[in-house]
Design a protein around this motif. Structure first.
Motif, PDB file in Angstrom:
ATOM      1  N   VAL A  57      33.723 -24.613   3.733  1.00 55.81           N
ATOM      2  CA  VAL A  57      33.167 -25.955   3.832  1.00 55.81           C
ATOM      3  C   VAL A  57      32.066 -26.004   4.874  1.00 55.81           C
ATOM      4  O   VAL A  57      32.336 -25.980   6.082  1.00 55.81           O
ATOM      5  N   GLY A  58      30.826 -26.037   4.400  1.00 59.05           N
ATOM      6  CA  GLY A  58      29.705 -26.236   5.308  1.00 59.05           C
ATOM      7  C   GLY A  58      29.634 -27.687   5.720  1.00 59.05           C
ATOM      8  O   GLY A  58      29.689 -28.032   6.905  1.00 59.05           O
ATOM      9  N   GLU A  59      29.545 -28.551   4.714  1.00 61.96           N
ATOM     10  CA  GLU A  59      29.587 -29.998   4.970  1.00 61.96           C
ATOM     11  C   GLU A  59      30.203 -30.683   3.763  1.00 61.96           C
ATOM     12  O   GLU A  59      29.644 -30.669   2.664  1.00 61.96           O
ATOM     13  N   GLN A  74      37.117 -30.949   6.448  1.00 65.04           N
ATOM     14  CA  GLN A  74      36.055 -31.253   7.390  1.00 65.04           C
ATOM     15  C   GLN A  74      35.089 -30.073   7.489  1.00 65.04           C
ATOM     16  O   GLN A  74      35.436 -28.947   7.131  1.00 65.04           O
ATOM     17  N   PRO A  75      33.862 -30.324   7.946  1.00 67.03           N
ATOM     18  CA  PRO A  75      32.852 -29.258   8.026  1.00 67.03           C
ATOM     19  C   PRO A  75      33.280 -28.098   8.920  1.00 67.03           C
ATOM     20  O   PRO A  75      34.045 -28.259   9.867  1.00 67.03           O
ATOM     21  N   GLY A  76      32.779 -26.894   8.566  1.00 67.28           N
ATOM     22  CA  GLY A  76      32.994 -25.718   9.387  1.00 67.28           C
ATOM     23  C   GLY A  76      34.368 -25.108   9.287  1.00 67.28           C
ATOM     24  O   GLY A  76      34.828 -24.457  10.230  1.00 67.28           O
ATOM     25  N   THR A  97      29.363 -26.725   0.060  1.00 68.04           N
ATOM     26  CA  THR A  97      30.694 -26.119   0.023  1.00 68.04           C
ATOM     27  C   THR A  97      30.744 -25.054  -1.065  1.00 68.04           C
ATOM     28  O   THR A  97      30.335 -25.298  -2.197  1.00 68.04           O
ATOM     29  N   CYS A  98      31.257 -23.876  -0.697  1.00 70.73           N
ATOM     30  CA  CYS A  98      31.332 -22.753  -1.638  1.00 70.73           C
ATOM     31  C   CYS A  98      32.795 -22.412  -1.919  1.00 70.73           C
ATOM     32  O   CYS A  98      33.616 -22.352  -1.003  1.00 70.73           O
ATOM     33  N   LEU A  99      33.111 -22.189  -3.183  1.00 67.63           N
ATOM     34  CA  LEU A  99      34.460 -21.790  -3.585  1.00 67.63           C
ATOM     35  C   LEU A  99      34.410 -20.419  -4.243  1.00 67.63           C
ATOM     36  O   LEU A  99      33.612 -20.189  -5.157  1.00 67.63           O
ATOM     37  N   ILE A 100      35.260 -19.524  -3.770  1.00 64.68           N
ATOM     38  CA  ILE A 100      35.436 -18.198  -4.379  1.00 64.68           C
ATOM     39  C   ILE A 100      36.868 -18.099  -4.882  1.00 64.68           C
ATOM     40  O   ILE A 100      37.808 -18.433  -4.165  1.00 64.68           O
ATOM     41  N   THR A 101      37.038 -17.656  -6.127  1.00 64.37           N
ATOM     42  CA  THR A 101      38.374 -17.396  -6.657  1.00 64.37           C
ATOM     43  C   THR A 101      38.412 -15.994  -7.243  1.00 64.37           C
ATOM     44  O   THR A 101      37.402 -15.480  -7.733  1.00 64.37           O
ATOM     45  N   PHE A 102      39.588 -15.369  -7.179  1.00 59.00           N
ATOM     46  CA  PHE A 102      39.750 -14.057  -7.812  1.00 59.00           C
ATOM     47  C   PHE A 102      41.225 -13.846  -8.105  1.00 59.00           C
ATOM     48  O   PHE A 102      42.097 -14.392  -7.427  1.00 59.00           O
ATOM     49  N   ASN A 103      41.490 -13.060  -9.141  1.00 56.80           N
ATOM     50  CA  ASN A 103      42.884 -12.754  -9.454  1.00 56.80           C
ATOM     51  C   ASN A 103      43.248 -11.370  -8.920  1.00 56.80           C
ATOM     52  O   ASN A 103      42.398 -10.637  -8.405  1.00 56.80           O
ATOM     53  N   GLU A 104      44.512 -11.030  -9.050  1.00 61.21           N
ATOM     54  CA  GLU A 104      44.977  -9.768  -8.476  1.00 61.21           C
ATOM     55  C   GLU A 104      44.364  -8.558  -9.175  1.00 61.21           C
ATOM     56  O   GLU A 104      44.106  -7.532  -8.541  1.00 61.21           O
ATOM     57  N   THR A 133      33.692 -21.147  14.506  1.00 67.80           N
ATOM     58  CA  THR A 133      32.580 -21.491  15.386  1.00 67.80           C
ATOM     59  C   THR A 133      31.304 -21.471  14.545  1.00 67.80           C
ATOM     60  O   THR A 133      31.275 -20.931  13.431  1.00 67.80           O
ATOM     61  N   ALA A 134      30.239 -22.006  15.085  1.00 71.12           N
ATOM     62  CA  ALA A 134      28.960 -22.009  14.357  1.00 71.12           C
ATOM     63  C   ALA A 134      28.514 -20.581  14.061  1.00 71.12           C
ATOM     64  O   ALA A 134      28.015 -20.283  12.969  1.00 71.12           O
ATOM     65  N   GLY A 135      28.721 -19.681  15.029  1.00 73.98           N
ATOM     66  CA  GLY A 135      28.330 -18.290  14.827  1.00 73.98           C
ATOM     67  C   GLY A 135      29.162 -17.612  13.765  1.00 73.98           C
ATOM     68  O   GLY A 135      28.637 -16.853  12.936  1.00 73.98           O
ATOM     69  N   GLN A 136      30.477 -17.856  13.775  1.00 66.53           N
ATOM     70  CA  GLN A 136      31.356 -17.278  12.758  1.00 66.53           C
ATOM     71  C   GLN A 136      31.003 -17.792  11.371  1.00 66.53           C
ATOM     72  O   GLN A 136      30.961 -17.020  10.410  1.00 66.53           O
ATOM     73  N   PHE A 137      30.743 -19.090  11.265  1.00 59.63           N
ATOM     74  CA  PHE A 137      30.420 -19.640   9.947  1.00 59.63           C
ATOM     75  C   PHE A 137      29.104 -19.065   9.427  1.00 59.63           C
ATOM     76  O   PHE A 137      28.953 -18.830   8.223  1.00 59.63           O
TER      77      PHE A 137
END
Length: 304
Positions: A57-59, A74-76, A97-104, A133-137
């Motif tokens: 979640v960016g924003e 919430q953001p971040g 906001t980005c969503l990643i999904t994957f199966n086994e 943190t901002a750097g981690q995100f």
């Protein structure tokens, strides 16, 4: 009654959302939610996915329900859920906001063949949202941005590249939050039973594939491993994940079979034996029942 879905394509289709950008057969998706949820607010149907998901979640603002817990979006933040969790999401506003999904199966083939040893946090039942943190995100955003570009590109090695980038993404999440994490001891008794069952199943199937055993464990065997009554174990697994133990076993065998079938040096008969089937015909019938393809048809389609 909550909806059980095998992938994001099936979930979005059931809710009348656009699915044009998803490959229903790849086992992996990545997209930006602001491109899909153009009419807000939006509340999903209650559902149980048969896939892993990471929400970055960016924003954005909304609510996320996982089992009996509700979190404010919430953001971040990063949200993770694994197969079997009951969930509902509510979106009020989405900017980035980005969503990643994957199966086994995708994990086993393109990410790591022993994913739960390398990334034990994938076993957890409910992880509270992780605040970056901002750097981690920024680090995470760069990685999922690269994954998005490769996934929607035309490289003949697309899934291998996406898999390698996903390894980097999972390792960064591990570095930021889960370096010494042991999921077995987290959560209530039922959660611990579910996670121990999943780990026991993973280890058992690996023993089958490696030839350490040729006997396929049944419900009673898994109950004995935790000193539980078989009916109690069955009830806990079904109520917590929405899937029976026999379904978990069947899905795990299919996952391993798909990986093994992509090794052209292994015959179908040998694969059947490795997975605990006495007859190759029994394995073929089992595989076709769960994939709608014969083992040979699946192999042909994936060795092109």
């Amino acid at each position: 009654m909550d909806l059980v879905v095998k992938d994001l394509h099936e979930l979005y289709e059931a809710m009348g959302l656009a699915v044009d950008s998803f490959d229903a057969n790849s086992g992996f998706t990545i997209h930006f939610l602001q491109d899909t949820f153009t009419s807000l607010p939006f509340t999903s149907v209650p559902f149980r996915p048969n896939y892993f998901s990471f929400l970055f979640v960016g924003e954005a603002f909304g609510k996320y329900t996982i089992d009996d817990q509700q979190f404010t979006i919430q953001p971040g933040t990063v949200y993770f859920t694994n197969p079997g969790n009951y969930r509902i999401f509510e979106w009020q506003r989405i900017v980035d906001t980005c969503l990643i999904t994957f199966n086994e199966s995708y994990l086993k083939e393109y990410v790591h063949d022993d994913v739960y040893r390398e990334f034990p946090y994938l076993l957890t039942e409910t992880i509270e949202p992780q605040v970056l943190t901002a750097g981690q995100f920024a680090v995470i955003r760069n990685l999922y941005g690269e994954i998005y570009r490769e996934y929607h590109g035309e490289s003949p090695y697309k899934h291998q590249i996406v898999g390698s980038l996903t390894v980097a993404l999972l390792l960064k999440i591990k570095e930021f939050f889960f370096q010494d994490y042991n999921p077995i001891y987290e959560g209530n008794r039922s959660s611990q039973i579910v996670k121990t069952f999943k780990l026991n199943l993973e280890h058992h199937v690996r023993d089958l594939v490696s030839g350490k055993t040729d006997k396929l464990l049944r419900v009673q065997d898994f109950a004995d491993l935790q000193a539980l009554h078989a009916t109690y174990l069955s009830n806990v697994i079904s109520s917590k994940t929405g899937k029976s133990i026999s379904t978990w076993i069947a899905d795990k065998l299919i996952t391993e079979a798909k990986v093994l079938l992509q090794d052209p040096t292994l015959s179908v008969k040998e694969i059947a034996h490795r997975l605990g089937f006495l007859e190759a015909s029994h394995f073929s019938n089992h595989f076709k029942k769960h994939t709608s393809l014969s083992p040979l048809s699946y192999r042909k389609a994936h060795l092109l």
